[in-house]
Design a protein around this motif. Structure first.
Motif, PDB file in Angstrom:
ATOM      1  N   ILE A 255      -1.840 -90.740  34.738  1.00  0.00           N
ATOM      2  CA  ILE A 255      -0.871 -89.988  33.937  1.00  0.00           C
ATOM      3  C   ILE A 255      -0.502 -90.777  32.693  1.00  0.00           C
ATOM      4  O   ILE A 255      -0.196 -91.973  32.771  1.00  0.00           O
ATOM      5  N   VAL A 256      -0.523 -90.131  31.541  1.00  0.00           N
ATOM      6  CA  VAL A 256      -0.098 -90.757  30.293  1.00  0.00           C
ATOM      7  C   VAL A 256       1.432 -90.730  30.251  1.00  0.00           C
ATOM      8  O   VAL A 256       2.041 -89.661  30.316  1.00  0.00           O
ATOM      9  N   PRO A 257       2.087 -91.864  30.156  1.00  0.00           N
ATOM     10  CA  PRO A 257       3.557 -91.907  30.234  1.00  0.00           C
ATOM     11  C   PRO A 257       4.228 -91.064  29.157  1.00  0.00           C
ATOM     12  O   PRO A 257       3.845 -91.115  27.977  1.00  0.00           O
ATOM     13  N   ASP A 258       5.218 -90.256  29.581  1.00  0.00           N
ATOM     14  CA  ASP A 258       6.104 -89.513  28.667  1.00  0.00           C
ATOM     15  C   ASP A 258       5.353 -88.541  27.761  1.00  0.00           C
ATOM     16  O   ASP A 258       5.858 -88.157  26.705  1.00  0.00           O
ATOM     17  N   THR A 259       4.158 -88.128  28.165  1.00  0.00           N
ATOM     18  CA  THR A 259       3.353 -87.224  27.348  1.00  0.00           C
ATOM     19  C   THR A 259       3.047 -85.951  28.139  1.00  0.00           C
ATOM     20  O   THR A 259       2.630 -86.016  29.299  1.00  0.00           O
ATOM     21  N   TYR A 260       3.250 -84.809  27.496  1.00  0.00           N
ATOM     22  CA  TYR A 260       3.139 -83.526  28.184  1.00  0.00           C
ATOM     23  C   TYR A 260       2.446 -82.496  27.298  1.00  0.00           C
ATOM     24  O   TYR A 260       2.528 -82.547  26.069  1.00  0.00           O
ATOM     25  N   GLU A 261       1.794 -81.554  27.960  1.00  0.00           N
ATOM     26  CA  GLU A 261       1.245 -80.382  27.298  1.00  0.00           C
ATOM     27  C   GLU A 261       2.114 -79.177  27.647  1.00  0.00           C
ATOM     28  O   GLU A 261       2.709 -79.112  28.722  1.00  0.00           O
ATOM     29  N   VAL A 262       2.153 -78.225  26.744  1.00  0.00           N
ATOM     30  CA  VAL A 262       2.870 -76.984  27.021  1.00  0.00           C
ATOM     31  C   VAL A 262       2.049 -76.141  28.002  1.00  0.00           C
ATOM     32  O   VAL A 262       0.841 -75.954  27.823  1.00  0.00           O
ATOM     33  N   ASP A 263       2.694 -75.676  29.036  1.00  0.00           N
ATOM     34  CA  ASP A 263       2.072 -74.798  30.027  1.00  0.00           C
ATOM     35  C   ASP A 263       2.704 -73.424  29.877  1.00  0.00           C
ATOM     36  O   ASP A 263       3.875 -73.227  30.228  1.00  0.00           O
ATOM     37  N   ILE A 264       1.961 -72.479  29.308  1.00  0.00           N
ATOM     38  CA  ILE A 264       2.482 -71.124  29.122  1.00  0.00           C
ATOM     39  C   ILE A 264       2.357 -70.370  30.443  1.00  0.00           C
ATOM     40  O   ILE A 264       1.258 -70.143  30.941  1.00  0.00           O
ATOM     41  N   ILE A 265       3.491 -69.984  31.001  1.00  0.00           N
ATOM     42  CA  ILE A 265       3.524 -69.360  32.325  1.00  0.00           C
ATOM     43  C   ILE A 265       3.416 -67.846  32.220  1.00  0.00           C
ATOM     44  O   ILE A 265       2.648 -67.216  32.935  1.00  0.00           O
ATOM     45  N   ASP A 266       4.191 -67.250  31.340  1.00  0.00           N
ATOM     46  CA  ASP A 266       4.246 -65.790  31.216  1.00  0.00           C
ATOM     47  C   ASP A 266       4.275 -65.416  29.742  1.00  0.00           C
ATOM     48  O   ASP A 266       5.332 -65.311  29.140  1.00  0.00           O
ATOM     49  N   ASN A 267       3.086 -65.208  29.181  1.00  0.00           N
ATOM     50  CA  ASN A 267       3.045 -64.918  27.735  1.00  0.00           C
ATOM     51  C   ASN A 267       3.564 -63.524  27.401  1.00  0.00           C
ATOM     52  O   ASN A 267       3.817 -63.225  26.231  1.00  0.00           O
ATOM     53  N   SER A 268       3.746 -62.663  28.409  1.00  0.00           N
ATOM     54  CA  SER A 268       4.307 -61.338  28.129  1.00  0.00           C
ATOM     55  C   SER A 268       5.766 -61.432  27.702  1.00  0.00           C
ATOM     56  O   SER A 268       6.298 -60.501  27.092  1.00  0.00           O
ATOM     57  N   GLN A 269       6.422 -62.547  28.024  1.00  0.00           N
ATOM     58  CA  GLN A 269       7.823 -62.739  27.651  1.00  0.00           C
ATOM     59  C   GLN A 269       7.977 -63.542  26.361  1.00  0.00           C
ATOM     60  O   GLN A 269       9.100 -63.825  25.946  1.00  0.00           O
ATOM     61  N   LEU A 270       6.849 -63.901  25.747  1.00  0.00           N
ATOM     62  CA  LEU A 270       6.887 -64.733  24.545  1.00  0.00           C
ATOM     63  C   LEU A 270       6.458 -63.925  23.327  1.00  0.00           C
ATOM     64  O   LEU A 270       5.489 -63.161  23.380  1.00  0.00           O
ATOM     65  N   SER A 271       7.163 -64.118  22.225  1.00  0.00           N
ATOM     66  CA  SER A 271       6.822 -63.437  20.985  1.00  0.00           C
ATOM     67  C   SER A 271       5.637 -64.135  20.317  1.00  0.00           C
ATOM     68  O   SER A 271       5.232 -65.237  20.716  1.00  0.00           O
ATOM     69  N   VAL A 272       5.093 -63.500  19.294  1.00  0.00           N
ATOM     70  CA  VAL A 272       4.003 -64.109  18.531  1.00  0.00           C
ATOM     71  C   VAL A 272       4.458 -65.430  17.926  1.00  0.00           C
ATOM     72  O   VAL A 272       3.721 -66.423  17.914  1.00  0.00           O
ATOM     73  N   THR A 279       1.430 -72.811  21.772  1.00  0.00           N
ATOM     74  CA  THR A 279       0.027 -72.846  22.162  1.00  0.00           C
ATOM     75  C   THR A 279      -0.637 -74.171  21.768  1.00  0.00           C
ATOM     76  O   THR A 279      -0.518 -74.625  20.628  1.00  0.00           O
ATOM     77  N   SER A 280      -1.322 -74.785  22.737  1.00  0.00           N
ATOM     78  CA  SER A 280      -2.093 -76.022  22.523  1.00  0.00           C
ATOM     79  C   SER A 280      -1.247 -77.151  21.947  1.00  0.00           C
ATOM     80  O   SER A 280      -1.731 -77.952  21.140  1.00  0.00           O
ATOM     81  N   ARG A 281      -0.001 -77.213  22.368  1.00  0.00           N
ATOM     82  CA  ARG A 281       0.876 -78.258  21.870  1.00  0.00           C
ATOM     83  C   ARG A 281       1.014 -79.381  22.890  1.00  0.00           C
ATOM     84  O   ARG A 281       1.091 -79.167  24.092  1.00  0.00           O
ATOM     85  N   THR A 282       1.046 -80.608  22.371  1.00  0.00           N
ATOM     86  CA  THR A 282       1.278 -81.808  23.175  1.00  0.00           C
ATOM     87  C   THR A 282       2.457 -82.561  22.579  1.00  0.00           C
ATOM     88  O   THR A 282       2.578 -82.665  21.359  1.00  0.00           O
ATOM     89  N   ILE A 283       3.324 -83.061  23.452  1.00  0.00           N
ATOM     90  CA  ILE A 283       4.502 -83.775  22.993  1.00  0.00           C
ATOM     91  C   ILE A 283       4.586 -85.118  23.711  1.00  0.00           C
ATOM     92  O   ILE A 283       4.388 -85.190  24.928  1.00  0.00           O
ATOM     93  N   THR A 284       4.847 -86.174  22.960  1.00  0.00           N
ATOM     94  CA  THR A 284       5.141 -87.482  23.542  1.00  0.00           C
ATOM     95  C   THR A 284       6.593 -87.809  23.234  1.00  0.00           C
ATOM     96  O   THR A 284       6.989 -87.888  22.062  1.00  0.00           O
ATOM     97  N   PHE A 285       7.379 -87.959  24.268  1.00  0.00           N
ATOM     98  CA  PHE A 285       8.800 -88.234  24.080  1.00  0.00           C
ATOM     99  C   PHE A 285       8.995 -89.679  23.646  1.00  0.00           C
ATOM    100  O   PHE A 285       8.405 -90.604  24.207  1.00  0.00           O
ATOM    101  N   VAL A 286       9.829 -89.837  22.619  1.00  0.00           N
ATOM    102  CA  VAL A 286      10.138 -91.145  22.058  1.00  0.00           C
ATOM    103  C   VAL A 286      11.644 -91.205  21.827  1.00  0.00           C
ATOM    104  O   VAL A 286      12.266 -90.205  21.452  1.00  0.00           O
ATOM    105  N   ASP A 287      12.224 -92.358  22.041  1.00  0.00           N
ATOM    106  CA  ASP A 287      13.641 -92.550  21.743  1.00  0.00           C
ATOM    107  C   ASP A 287      13.777 -92.821  20.247  1.00  0.00           C
ATOM    108  O   ASP A 287      13.575 -93.933  19.776  1.00  0.00           O
TER     109      ASP A 287
END
Length: 373
Positions: A255-272, A279-287
């Protein structure tokens, strides 16, 4: 009407067996999961399961899908073992009957999924920083320090403060742009500690999530920074509705520490627009509140104490949120609860999300609403 008392009695009767089997070192978790899935496969072929639920929502929820999704999406080995154990016990011996598995599904639907959804149904009205300091200093100001930690911006979108100084923390403008989102909502655990419903809900959460914490400990931890992230209002709404989550990133080393990908669960509830941000976003949390390190070769001034580091989101909270997001979506329970809550709203019935220790009041509302339609 929902016979919640019978659910309590049912789980109390098998609780000792569950504890023994969870702690049984002679049985591997993988073996328990295989056994549980075999029992569920048989259960899924029994059409009588669809008529036995005591939880009356506006859309039917299949008990087979509730149990299977909880087992498949458990956030860790302890949670998977807990689910497999309860399913196996309800499928053998004196408990062996489709009714037992239906009651087990009702138990999780009432004390976990309904509690989680109702806890997230109404945004907390007070979004200002907590007034009271804790003994741990900066973590007492949830919103204020989350903003500093995450750099005064949504972790995924471009929504941010123009500068730290031109928009004061707590101002009207800041509150409309950015939200300090709790990963685990305070309304889920912050009920009366001696209330039976609160205890049962927390027992499920602690075993399913694999957390060794009492309810009172979690109440103390709920406003800590590792249970929060900064999001724009639109993304915060969809996060709290379990339409998307964050999943860990892996590489060859694990596991890469403090790094996450967005997991889209229900795109019917999400706007364009939502999808474009997620979509296809990765975030690394930093202080972002921490000063940059000194240049290589230049030691830090020994006379200046290092500033306190602000805690990053805890992987356990994010894993639990992601697990519940998938369970609510794949089981159909999330949509069934949403449909029922929308009817409550149209009828002017307030969901008691600030009093989730009294989740039984929802049962009364469900029974009344069902009998009056």
């Amino acid at each position: 009407m929902t016979a919640i008392g019978s659910l309590d009695e049912f789980m109390e009767r098998i609780g000792g067996e569950i504890d023994v089997l969870i702690m049984d070192t002679t049985s591997e978790t993988a073996e328990m999961i295989v056994m549980a899935k075999e029992h569920l496969e048989t259960f899924g072929r029994d059409v009588s399961r669809l008529r036995g639920s005591q939880i009356k929502l506006d859309k039917p929820v299949d008990p087979y899908l509730v149990l299977l999704s909880l087992l498949d999406n458990a956030p860790g080995q302890l949670g998977a073992r807990y689910m497999a154990t309860t399913i196996v016990i309800c499928s053998r011996g004196s408990c062996h009957s489709p009714t037992s598995l239906v009651r087990l599904s009702d138990y999780f639907l009432h004390y976990l999924l309904l509690a989680i959804k109702a806890g997230a149904a109404t945004r907390l009205t007070n979004q200002k920083p907590a007034r009271r300091r804790t003994n741990e200093g900066p973590e007492g100001y949830f919103r204020k320090w989350l903003l500093q930690r995450d750099g005064y911006r949504c972790i995924l979108s471009e929504d941010n403060y123009e500068t730290n100084s031109t928009i004061p923390i707590g101002s009207t403008e800041s509150q409309t742009k950015l939200q300090a989102a709790h990963i685990l909502k305070p309304t889920v655990v912050a009920g009366k500690i001696n209330n039976t419903t609160a205890v049962l809900t927390w027992n499920i959460i602690s075993l399913y999530a694999g957390w060794i914490n009492t309810q009172s400990n979690m109440i103390a931890k709920i406003n800590k920074l590792d249970n929060g992230i900064i999001l724009s209002r639109d993304l915060c709404d969809k996060f709290e509705q379990f339409s998307w989550a964050l999943k860990p990133v892996f590489n060859s080393g694990g596991i890469v520490p403090d790094t996450y990908e967005v997991d889209i669960i229900d795109n019917s509830q999400l706007s364009v627009d939502d999808l474009s941000k997620l979509t296809s976003r990765t975030i690394t949390f930093v202080d972002h509140s921490a000063p940059p390190p000194p240049p290589v070769g230049i030691p830090s001034p020994s006379t200046i104490p290092p500033p306190p580091r602000l805690a990053l989101p805890h992987p356990g909270f994010l894993a639990f949120h992601r697990a519940l997001s998938h369970v609510l979506h794949t089981s159909g329970a999330g949509e069934a609860i949403n449909v029922t809550f929308r009817r409550f709203k149209r009828a002017g019935i307030r969901i008691p999300s600030r009093r989730m220790y009294d989740v039984d009041s929802l049962s009364i509302i469900l029974a009344f609403a069902t009998s009056s339609t």
